[in-house]
Design an enzyme around this catalytic site. Structure first.
Site, PDB file in Angstrom:
ATOM      1  N   ASN A  39     -35.807-102.287 -25.314  1.00  0.00           N
ATOM      2  CA  ASN A  39     -37.136-101.680 -25.211  1.00  0.00           C
ATOM      3  C   ASN A  39     -37.382-100.755 -26.399  1.00  0.00           C
ATOM      4  OD1 ASN A  39     -35.116-100.094 -23.919  1.00  0.00           O
ATOM      5  ND2 ASN A  39     -36.624 -98.980 -22.719  1.00  0.00           N
ATOM      6  N   GLU A  41     -40.056 -97.932 -27.238  1.00  0.00           N
ATOM      7  CA  GLU A  41     -41.169 -97.116 -26.772  1.00  0.00           C
ATOM      8  C   GLU A  41     -41.940 -96.521 -27.944  1.00  0.00           C
ATOM      9  OE1 GLU A  41     -39.444 -94.403 -23.905  1.00  0.00           O
ATOM     10  OE2 GLU A  41     -39.092 -96.051 -22.495  1.00  0.00           O
ATOM     11  N   CYS A  50     -41.083-103.958 -23.766  1.00  0.00           N
ATOM     12  CA  CYS A  50     -39.893-104.136 -22.938  1.00  0.00           C
ATOM     13  C   CYS A  50     -38.813-104.911 -23.681  1.00  0.00           C
ATOM     14  CB  CYS A  50     -40.239-104.883 -21.663  1.00  0.00           C
ATOM     15  SG  CYS A  50     -41.117-103.912 -20.421  1.00  0.00           S
ATOM     16  N   GLU A  52     -37.148-107.466 -22.640  1.00  0.00           N
ATOM     17  CA  GLU A  52     -37.319-108.910 -22.492  1.00  0.00           C
ATOM     18  C   GLU A  52     -38.312-109.442 -23.515  1.00  0.00           C
ATOM     19  OE1 GLU A  52     -37.493-106.598 -20.211  1.00  0.00           O
ATOM     20  OE2 GLU A  52     -36.664-107.242 -18.278  1.00  0.00           O
ATOM     21  N   CYS A  83     -39.805-106.356 -15.250  1.00  0.00           N
ATOM     22  CA  CYS A  83     -41.081-105.904 -14.688  1.00  0.00           C
ATOM     23  C   CYS A  83     -41.995-107.125 -14.485  1.00  0.00           C
ATOM     24  CB  CYS A  83     -41.748-104.879 -15.614  1.00  0.00           C
ATOM     25  SG  CYS A  83     -42.485-105.586 -17.115  1.00  0.00           S
ATOM     26  N   CYS A  86     -43.054-108.928 -17.628  1.00  0.00           N
ATOM     27  CA  CYS A  86     -41.966-109.678 -18.268  1.00  0.00           C
ATOM     28  C   CYS A  86     -41.603-110.930 -17.481  1.00  0.00           C
ATOM     29  CB  CYS A  86     -40.743-108.784 -18.463  1.00  0.00           C
ATOM     30  SG  CYS A  86     -40.978-107.630 -19.838  1.00  0.00           S
TER      31      CYS A  86
HETATM   32  N1  THU Z   1     -38.360-101.736 -19.275  1.00  0.00           N
HETATM   33  C1  THU Z   1     -37.860-102.862 -19.873  1.00  0.00           C
HETATM   34  O1  THU Z   1     -37.522-102.843 -21.062  1.00  0.00           O
HETATM   35  N2  THU Z   1     -37.781-103.986 -19.138  1.00  0.00           N
HETATM   36  C2  THU Z   1     -38.148-104.068 -17.836  1.00  0.00           C
HETATM   37  O2  THU Z   1     -38.285-105.156 -17.306  1.00  0.00           O
HETATM   38  C3  THU Z   1     -38.351-102.838 -17.066  1.00  0.00           C
HETATM   39  C4  THU Z   1     -38.822-101.690 -17.904  1.00  0.00           C
HETATM   40  C5  THU Z   1     -38.477-100.520 -20.070  1.00  0.00           C
HETATM   41  C6  THU Z   1     -39.895-100.178 -20.429  1.00  0.00           C
HETATM   42  C7  THU Z   1     -39.790 -98.693 -20.677  1.00  0.00           C
HETATM   43  O3  THU Z   1     -39.413 -98.501 -22.035  1.00  0.00           O
HETATM   44  C8  THU Z   1     -38.668 -98.235 -19.778  1.00  0.00           C
HETATM   45  O4  THU Z   1     -37.973 -99.413 -19.373  1.00  0.00           O
HETATM   46  C9  THU Z   1     -39.126 -97.482 -18.550  1.00  0.00           C
HETATM   47  O5  THU Z   1     -40.092 -98.210 -17.857  1.00  0.00           O
END
Ligand code: THU
Length: 130
Positions: A39, A41, A50, A52, A83, A86
């Protein structure tokens, strides 16, 4: 190398200063190649991506499109699933029987198929593009 090990390794590179929640994802394609993502941000929160999504982008950029297996690793008590967004992104390239293994840093694992994670998925068939 176990696919979860790839996800665990790339997770270390995650840029997650806002949530503090690092995630790593790894995809094995039909050819046997492995693509990873973490991920990333952003100060403008909705611009974050994310793990994925990163792995999918790497796969497509390399010219591959058929997902055989997925692994997601995060530091949670229970294995962290992809999520909702994803799940839809993965379903573009992963059939309903593709296994998605979610693992914690402590080694707890849960494997579900894409069909279990995204029942009733919007698919190419709905647009007549089977
Ligand atoms: N996140 C992912 O990278 N993949 C997911 O499927 C769940 C959430 C990340 C997004 C964000 O940077 C952090 O987790 C908190 O939501």
């Amino acid at each position: 190398m176990d696919l979860c090990d790839h996800a665990r390794a790339v997770r270390e590179n995650a840029h997650a200063p806002y949530s503090g929640f690092k995630v790593g994802a790894a995809i094995r394609t039909a050819s046997g190649a492995v693509f990873t993502g973490c991920n990333v941000e952003n100060l403008a929160f909705p611009q974050g991506t994310c793990a994925e999504a990163g792995a999918i982008a790497a796969m497509v950029a390399a010219g591959e499109r058929t997902i055989a297996e997925v692994a997601v690793v995060a530091d949670s008590d229970d294995p962290t699933p992809p999520c909702g967004g994803c799940r839809q992104k993965l379903s573009e390239f992963a059939g309903p029987q593709v296994p998605v293994t979610m693992a914690t840093l402590e080694g707890r694992r849960l494997t579900m198929t894409m069909a279990e994670l995204l029942p009733g998925a919007f698919s190419p068939a709905h647009m007549g593009r089977v």
